[in-house]
Motif scaffolding. Structure first.
Motif, PDB file in Angstrom:
ATOM      1  N   SER A 133      69.117 -30.446  22.679  1.00 40.27           N
ATOM      2  CA  SER A 133      69.697 -29.293  22.334  1.00 40.27           C
ATOM      3  C   SER A 133      70.766 -29.570  22.526  1.00 40.27           C
ATOM      4  O   SER A 133      72.269 -27.993  21.950  1.00 40.27           O
ATOM      5  CB  SER A 133      68.543 -28.103  23.015  1.00 40.27           C
ATOM      6  N   THR A 136      73.095 -31.514  20.177  1.00 41.44           N
ATOM      7  CA  THR A 136      72.840 -31.373  18.299  1.00 41.44           C
ATOM      8  C   THR A 136      73.003 -29.632  18.142  1.00 41.44           C
ATOM      9  O   THR A 136      73.034 -28.817  18.530  1.00 41.44           O
ATOM     10  CB  THR A 136      71.090 -31.901  18.437  1.00 41.44           C
ATOM     11  N   THR A 137      72.926 -29.141  16.876  1.00 42.70           N
ATOM     12  CA  THR A 137      72.702 -27.812  16.160  1.00 42.70           C
ATOM     13  C   THR A 137      71.092 -27.686  16.314  1.00 42.70           C
ATOM     14  O   THR A 137      70.518 -29.196  15.912  1.00 42.70           O
ATOM     15  CB  THR A 137      73.173 -28.475  14.530  1.00 42.70           C
ATOM     16  N   PRO A 138      70.752 -26.453  15.155  1.00 43.30           N
ATOM     17  CA  PRO A 138      69.729 -26.358  15.408  1.00 43.30           C
ATOM     18  C   PRO A 138      68.973 -27.034  13.735  1.00 43.30           C
ATOM     19  O   PRO A 138      67.890 -26.985  13.941  1.00 43.30           O
ATOM     20  CB  PRO A 138      69.768 -24.986  14.938  1.00 43.30           C
ATOM     21  N   ARG A 141      68.083 -29.958  15.822  1.00 43.72           N
ATOM     22  CA  ARG A 141      67.304 -30.388  17.009  1.00 43.72           C
ATOM     23  C   ARG A 141      65.639 -31.583  16.820  1.00 43.72           C
ATOM     24  O   ARG A 141      65.787 -31.907  17.671  1.00 43.72           O
ATOM     25  CB  ARG A 141      66.853 -29.077  17.464  1.00 43.72           C
ATOM     26  N   ASN A 145      64.966 -34.583  19.058  1.00 41.50           N
ATOM     27  CA  ASN A 145      63.970 -34.935  20.461  1.00 41.50           C
ATOM     28  C   ASN A 145      62.926 -35.571  19.581  1.00 41.50           C
ATOM     29  O   ASN A 145      61.594 -36.400  19.740  1.00 41.50           O
ATOM     30  CB  ASN A 145      63.807 -33.096  19.743  1.00 41.50           C
ATOM     31  N   ASP A 277      60.707 -29.208  12.078  1.00 40.63           N
ATOM     32  CA  ASP A 277      62.404 -28.848  10.791  1.00 40.63           C
ATOM     33  C   ASP A 277      62.573 -28.247   9.667  1.00 40.63           C
ATOM     34  O   ASP A 277      62.781 -27.372   9.267  1.00 40.63           O
ATOM     35  CB  ASP A 277      63.111 -30.069  11.489  1.00 40.63           C
ATOM     36  N   ARG A 334      64.097 -24.098  18.881  1.00 47.89           N
ATOM     37  CA  ARG A 334      65.075 -23.362  18.095  1.00 47.89           C
ATOM     38  C   ARG A 334      65.182 -22.172  18.253  1.00 47.89           C
ATOM     39  O   ARG A 334      66.510 -21.732  17.548  1.00 47.89           O
ATOM     40  CB  ARG A 334      64.104 -23.959  16.203  1.00 47.89           C
ATOM     41  N   PRO A 338      70.503 -22.845  24.443  1.00 45.12           N
ATOM     42  CA  PRO A 338      70.427 -24.070  24.778  1.00 45.12           C
ATOM     43  C   PRO A 338      70.854 -23.736  26.235  1.00 45.12           C
ATOM     44  O   PRO A 338      70.579 -24.499  27.799  1.00 45.12           O
ATOM     45  CB  PRO A 338      71.971 -24.746  24.980  1.00 45.12           C
ATOM     46  N   THR A 341      66.721 -23.493  27.644  1.00 50.01           N
ATOM     47  CA  THR A 341      66.195 -24.292  27.225  1.00 50.01           C
ATOM     48  C   THR A 341      65.046 -25.625  27.924  1.00 50.01           C
ATOM     49  O   THR A 341      64.539 -26.066  27.572  1.00 50.01           O
ATOM     50  CB  THR A 341      66.533 -25.766  25.804  1.00 50.01           C
TER      51      THR A 341
END
Length: 427
Positions: A133, A136-138, A141, A145, A277, A334, A338, A341
């Protein structure tokens, strides 16, 4: 102009994210191989220590007791001390206990070592997902993962191909010594090469971690993962013994047959991450149909008369269930900042590992009392639990944050978002 949300669903991984995925894929791979080796070694361990199937199931479940208990503390440790530091601690310590498993001289000592091994591995998942998290960007993500978590299915291919010959030729202890050595090398790689986070990491907001851990909504996501892991750990634990004891296959042959379902599951985990995503959560759209197919395949597997049919239906069951893996995590990871998370991922993983506590022992009891058909039929319970909870949990970030009473994130400037999206979309 496309919205930032839609743009995020098309983002590719940049160099930092790719390195993160590669290193954590390796860490998860050895983590999962370490856990799977004992399933392959169970027939030999059972013979050496004169164990019933129920006792063999307990030898697996004791790991999951410790592993489950340490999920939430592990995520909180990662939020407090940093994802990289906690990941490295976990890798090094669990490698030591993997080696000590090979030195166990009695059933009682084996149980103690496997419990402590579970403690060490238990702090890892939350730290790992937090590390992804942070790097990476949302929009990247869940895809990132998904690639990392596909290592679990890859490990189900690697473990039998590597460990089964070692057990057959050098004894069950040699397999534990070998994978422990690899774990030390992975620890060194993560410590040396894991990239820095995208932004400065801050401590979790006051009360934020507690709000996550106390949330009934978060526990519902954990329950969904509990249902999923009943299926996964039930199959991983007992299929090798079933093929060896009931179908008369050698351990090496049973390991070779496991390649097909494990390979299909690998593809399914990656596809599930990308779907999560694309749908920006909405786990119901994926989990309900996937678990419906899985439950039907499990029933057909439990009643299959031939080995080929058994493996074929198992492949359908495990690959369908694996589509649900990343969608279960999608909305929380999402939606949360962060800084939270680690605790969120630890809580959801805790639910899954309770499935690892329940399934091996329950199936061992059923196998002793009524045979393997009843034991494998029990796994349908997990599919039902996951499907029901997929319908009862928030389906998107807005409803999730509302359920947890979290503030909406600050708006992002349009120009900054466009620039970021353009740079991230570059192949």
């Amino acid at each position: 102009m496309a919205t930032s949300a839609s743009a995020s669903t098309r983002e590719r991984l940049d160099r930092s994210a790719k390195i993160t995925v590669g290193l954590l894929f390796a860490a998860w791979l050895i983590d999962y191989v370490d856990r799977l080796v004992i399933n392959l070694a169970l027939p030999s361990i059972g013979d050496e220590f004169d164990l019933s199937r129920t006792q063999q199931g307990i030898a697996v479940s004791v790991f999951f007791v410790a592993y489950a208990v340490c999920q939430i503390p592990g995520g909180m440790l990662a939020d407090r001390f940093g994802a990289k530091r906690v990941t490295c601690w976990a890798l090094l310590i669990w490698s030591v206990f993997t080696a000590l498993t090979g030195l166990a001289g009695s059933f009682a000592i084996l149980l103690v070592v496997r419990f402590l091994f579970g403690v060490a591995e238990g702090i890892f998942p939350g730290a790992s997902m937090k590390a992804v998290s942070e790097r990476t960007t949302p929009g990247q993500r869940m895809g990132a993962n998904g690639l990392v978590q596909s290592s679990n299915a890859v490990a189900a291919v690697v473990a039998p191909l590597v460990a089964a010959p070692l057990i057959a030729h050098f004894g069950w202890r040699s397999a534990f010594f070998s994978v422990a050595a690899v774990g030390v090398f992975v620890y060194a790689a993560v410590r040396l090469w894991l990239p820095e986070p995208r932004a400065a990491v801050t401590a979790p907001p006051a009360g934020g971690t507690g709000a996550v851990v106390r949330s009934g909504t978060m526990w519902a996501f954990a329950g969904m993962f509990f249902g999923y892991d009943i299926i996964v750990w039930g199959l991983n634990t007992w299929v090798p013994s079933y093929l060896n004891d009931e179908r008369g296959l050698s351990l090496t042959s049973a390991g070779a047959l496991a390649v097909l379902p494990a390979g299909a599951a690998t593809v399914a985990v990656i596809a599930g991450g990308r779907l999560a995503d694309r749908f920006e959560g909405h786990q119901r759209k994926i989990v309900v149909p996937a678990m419906t197919v899985s439950s039907l395949a499990l029933l057909l597997m439990a009643t299959a008369s031939g080995t080929v049919a058994f493996v074929a239906w198992m492949t359908v069951a495990i690959s369908a269930a694996s589509l649900s893996y990343m969608p279960i995590f999608a909305v929380p990871l999402r939606s949360l900042p962060p800084e939270l998370t680690g605790a969120a991922a630890g809580l959801i993983t805790f639910g899954g590992q309770l499935g690892g506590v329940v399934a091996p022992t329950a199936m061992g009891l059923l196998a002793d009392a009524a045979g393997f058909g009843a034991a494998f039929g029990f796994l349908v319970v997990g599919a039902v639990i996951a499907a029901v909870l997929a319908c009862l949990t928030p389906q998107d970030s807005v409803s999730f944050r509302r359920a947890l009473r979290l503030p909406e994130p600050l708006p992002v400037k349009t120009t900054d978002t466009a620039d970021t999206a353009e740079s991230e979309l570059t192949p």
